[in-house]
Design a protein around this motif. Structure first.
Motif, short mmCIF file in Angstrom:
data_model
loop_
_atom_site.label_atom_id
_atom_site.label_comp_id
_atom_site.label_asym_id
_atom_site.label_seq_id
_atom_site.Cartn_x
_atom_site.Cartn_y
_atom_site.Cartn_z
N GLY A 327 0.75 -1.04 0.00
CA GLY A 327 0.12 0.09 -0.09
C GLY A 327 0.94 1.14 0.03
N PRO A 328 0.23 2.36 0.16
CA PRO A 328 1.38 3.72 0.12
C PRO A 328 2.54 3.68 0.83
CG PRO A 328 -1.31 4.26 -0.05
CD PRO A 328 -1.16 2.53 0.40
N LEU A 329 2.13 3.39 2.43
CA LEU A 329 3.34 3.20 3.23
C LEU A 329 4.35 2.28 2.82
CD1 LEU A 329 4.71 4.68 5.52
CD2 LEU A 329 3.46 3.14 7.06
N ASN A 369 -4.00 3.09 -8.42
CA ASN A 369 -3.73 3.29 -6.98
C ASN A 369 -2.81 4.60 -6.80
OD1 ASN A 369 -4.87 0.66 -5.79
ND2 ASN A 369 -2.70 -0.30 -6.60
N TYR A 370 -3.51 5.59 -6.70
CA TYR A 370 -3.03 6.79 -6.90
C TYR A 370 -2.25 7.22 -5.64
CZ TYR A 370 -5.55 7.12 -11.31
OH TYR A 370 -6.35 6.78 -12.36
N ALA A 371 -2.97 6.77 -4.41
CA ALA A 371 -1.99 7.08 -3.26
C ALA A 371 -0.68 6.49 -3.14
CB ALA A 371 -2.98 6.83 -2.13
N SER A 372 -0.68 5.36 -3.72
CA SER A 372 0.59 4.69 -3.68
C SER A 372 1.54 5.36 -4.89
CB SER A 372 0.29 3.23 -3.93
OG SER A 372 -0.26 2.67 -3.19
N ALA A 373 0.97 5.63 -5.89
CA ALA A 373 1.70 6.49 -6.79
C ALA A 373 2.38 7.87 -6.20
CB ALA A 373 0.72 6.84 -8.06
N ASP A 374 1.47 8.60 -5.41
CA ASP A 374 1.86 9.88 -4.67
C ASP A 374 2.91 9.54 -3.86
OD1 ASP A 374 0.94 12.38 -5.43
OD2 ASP A 374 -0.90 11.93 -4.96
N GLN A 398 5.99 11.70 11.31
CA GLN A 398 5.51 12.88 10.39
C GLN A 398 5.37 12.29 8.87
OE1 GLN A 398 8.17 16.24 10.14
NE2 GLN A 398 7.83 16.87 12.23
N VAL A 399 6.17 11.22 8.73
CA VAL A 399 5.93 10.54 7.29
C VAL A 399 4.64 10.00 7.21
CG1 VAL A 399 6.96 8.95 5.71
CG2 VAL A 399 8.47 10.61 6.65
N ARG A 400 4.23 9.27 8.42
CA ARG A 400 3.10 8.23 8.38
C ARG A 400 1.72 9.37 8.22
NH1 ARG A 400 4.55 6.26 13.18
NH2 ARG A 400 5.69 4.19 13.15
N ASN A 401 1.86 10.63 9.15
CA ASN A 401 0.81 11.31 8.89
C ASN A 401 0.84 11.87 7.57
OD1 ASN A 401 0.08 11.02 11.46
ND2 ASN A 401 1.43 13.00 12.40
N ARG A 402 1.74 12.31 6.62
CA ARG A 402 1.60 12.75 5.54
C ARG A 402 1.04 11.54 4.48
NH1 ARG A 402 7.66 13.55 4.54
NH2 ARG A 402 7.11 14.07 2.28
N ILE A 403 1.44 10.29 4.74
CA ILE A 403 0.84 9.45 3.79
C ILE A 403 -0.41 9.09 4.23
CG2 ILE A 403 1.05 6.95 3.35
CD1 ILE A 403 4.18 7.46 3.19
N LEU A 404 -0.88 8.96 5.28
CA LEU A 404 -2.16 8.70 5.95
C LEU A 404 -3.19 9.93 5.14
CD1 LEU A 404 -1.94 7.92 9.41
CD2 LEU A 404 -2.81 6.41 7.61
N LEU A 406 -3.02 10.96 2.16
CA LEU A 406 -3.18 10.90 0.80
C LEU A 406 -4.58 10.05 0.79
CD1 LEU A 406 0.19 9.67 -0.36
CD2 LEU A 406 -0.49 11.80 -0.58
N THR A 407 -5.01 10.22 -0.38
CA THR A 407 -6.54 9.69 -0.87
C THR A 407 -6.54 9.15 -2.22
OG1 THR A 407 -7.43 11.75 -1.78
CG2 THR A 407 -7.76 11.23 0.65
#
Length: 560
Positions: A327-329, A369-374, A398-404, A406-407
């Motif tokens: 997934g994104p993270l 999967n645009y959140a993963s692409a971001d 902080q990284v986790r919060n930025r990725i969370l 993402l939509t």
């Protein structure tokens, strides 16, 4: 009864080359009369019957059958068959040697834990009750749990060492455990294990034996990973990093004798071992884990320390497929660590690194999967920030919060909460000529005009990414995990895809312009950031006093 299986067969070559044994015997116990055969499977060679003996078992006393052919054997899998002559019960069987160990081993098993009590608490109990209290291993093996979540209780960790710890991920947790063992001074070897990977205790016993008999420096043991939902299927038996991670022996069926032998063939050797099960001599460690948090730390640790890695049938554990966790993270962490490894460990040129990132980005955009692409572009930019970024984000908060933020989230949802729309399942039939032409013209579905989309939702088994050919021209995708009875729906968004590609181009230009500067910065920083002194500064010069360890002497606990 045949014992030519993953756990019961004895692979000859690793023992011969790594742990020279002068002799080998078989000990059996049980009741009754039985015909015991020692036999040999060899890859693409005729099967051999080595010996056949009638044995009388009584009162569960051990009966010894010498493996007289041992010194002439060079490869293959040695195994036993037992056939009852009279009513017979076999209660135990083991291979043994009278060759003395090469060295005395004191092994620290280090598990890093974070909020997985349902996994780690039963593992603690099993290891404590069945291994640490075994007279054969009492005082020789100790379990150390590094509790990054600080939520294990004294009762749950009775009989072992528990180190409450700051959450700096697997990198920080395993570094903390390694420091603890080294500071104690009486440990010779260390074994890293994940808290969500389950293993047979026999794998620990065999690893201890290998360590006791191994000769030479830099010897390490990497456990295989088998698929949790398909317990006989290999996910990885060691791996190679040559710019990208490549698992060895993936997909082999450990129920099949031929594939068991293929798994032990040594045409290609691993150059790193993953930390779900990785053991080594403490004195061989020159570099400590780099602060990745997770992902990439085990690869760097192996490559920097130059371990000679052994894998063996019968040593391994089970875990969930990485594709289910993707997934994104995880993708962010993979891209960031891969760029690090390609630049720092392999010295790749900037264009090669960018092409590698682009491959990952394309797969996620093609999969909607645009959140993963971001997160791919985010990882690229964060890596370009240089070594200071790793220090400033060692806890990844902080990284986790930025990725969370993402939509869409790409989070698995129970089946009953998913759409009621009709699902189209890929048929496997060759696509029409028009679709094939459009697929090629539109960069394999990377950019798709909205007007050619079909208002359908296509099924995809959840993996690292979807199948672009099957997805092409569908407006929505259902990614589903049957084992969990859950999934999520991804929807085409051309504007989002174009925006992500633009950000990637900007990030690539920045990386190309600053490649030399970035490369020099990492070259200067890495030796310190992968050192014991670095982690000592992070945790305090004496981690034993800065974090209270809860410990009981297991030798004082009577077996139940």
């Amino acid at each position: 009864m045949r014992f030519d299986t993953f756990f019961n067969g004895l692979t000859i070559r690793p023992w011969k080359t790594t742990c020279p044994l002068n002799d080998l015997g078989l000990a059996l116990s049980g009741t009754g009369k039985a015909l015991v055969s020692l036999q040999l499977h060899r890859l693409n060679l005729p099967h051999r019957l080595l010996s056949e003996d009638e044995v009388h078992l009584s009162d569960n006393k051990e009966v010894i059958v010498p493996v007289e052919a041992w010194n002439e054997l060079s490869g293959g899998m040695l195994y036993v068959t037992v056939r009852a002559v009279t009513e017979c019960t076999l209660s135990a069987a083991r291979f043994f040697t009278e060759t003395p160990p090469a060295s005395e081993v004191r092994l620290g098993v280090v598990i890093t834990h974070f909020n997985r009590k349902s996994f780690v608490v039963p593992a603690i109990k099993r290891i404590r009750d069945e291994l640490l209290r075994d007279p054969c291993y009492a005082g020789k093996i100790e379990l150390v749990v590094v509790d990054n979540s600080r939520n294990l209780t004294p009762r749950e960790t009775e009989g072992i060492t528990c180190l409450p710890n700051e959450n700096f991920g697997g990198s920080g947790g395993f570094a903390r455990g390694l420091m603890h063992l080294k500071q104690r001074g009486d440990f010779t070897h260390c074994l890293f294990m994940d808290d969500d990977a389950s293993c047979e205790l026999e794998a620990l016993r065999r690893t201890f034996t290998l360590m006791s008999y191994s000769a030479g420096d830099k010897f390490a043991v990497a456990g295989s990973l088998l698929r949790e939902n398909e317990p006989y299927r290999l996910i990885e038996k060691g791996a190679v990093f040559g710019g990208l991670c490549r698992p060895l022996k993936a997909g082999l069926d450990m129920r099949n004798v031929h594939e068991l032998l293929l798994a032990e063939s040594s045409v290609e050797l691993p150059n790193y071992g993953a930390w779900w099960f990785f053991g080594f001599r403490i004195s061989d460690v020159e570099r400590y884990p780099f602060p990745f948090f997770v992902r990439g730390d085990d690869i760097t640790f192996s490559l920097m320390n130059g371990f000679r890695i052994l894998t063996m049938n019968g040593i391994g554990c089970w875990g969930e497929d990485f594709s289910v966790k993707s997934g994104p993270l995880p993708i962010y962490l993979d891209v960031r660590s891969t760029m690090f490894l390609q630049l720092v460990m392999k010295g790749y040129r900037p264009g090669t690194i960018i092409r590698s990132v682009l491959r990952t980005l394309k797969r996620q955009i093609q999969s909607y999967n645009y959140a993963s692409a971001d997160s791919v572009v985010m990882a690229m930019l964060d890596f370009c920030s240089g070594p200071d970024f790793w220090l400033d984000n060692i806890d990844l908060h902080q990284v986790r919060n930025r990725i969370l933020s993402l939509t869409p989230r790409e989070v698995l949802t129970p089946r009953e909460d998913l759409t009621a729309e009709s699902i189209r399942f890929p048929s496997g039939v060759r696509k029409k000529l028009l679709d094939r032409v459009l697929y090629g013209l539109l960069l394999k579905g990377l950019i798709v005009p909205r007007f050619i989309l079909r208002d359908t939702i296509v099924y995809q088994h959840k993996a690292f990414h979807g199948n672009p050919e099957e997805i092409f021209r569908s407006r929505k995708i259902l990614y589903f995990v049957p084992e969990r009875d859950a999934g999520y729906i991804a929807q085409y968004d051309g504007a989002r895809a174009r925006a992500i590609l633009f950000k990637f181009i900007v990030a690539s230009i920045f990386f190309l312009r600053n490649y030399q500067k970035i490369s020099v910065a990492y070259a200067k920083a890495v030796p310190n950031m992968a050192s014991e002194a670095f982690w000592a500064d992070i945790y305090g010069r004496d981690a034993r006093t800065s974090h209270q360890a809860r410990q009981l002497d297991v030798s004082l606990v009577s077996p139940q």
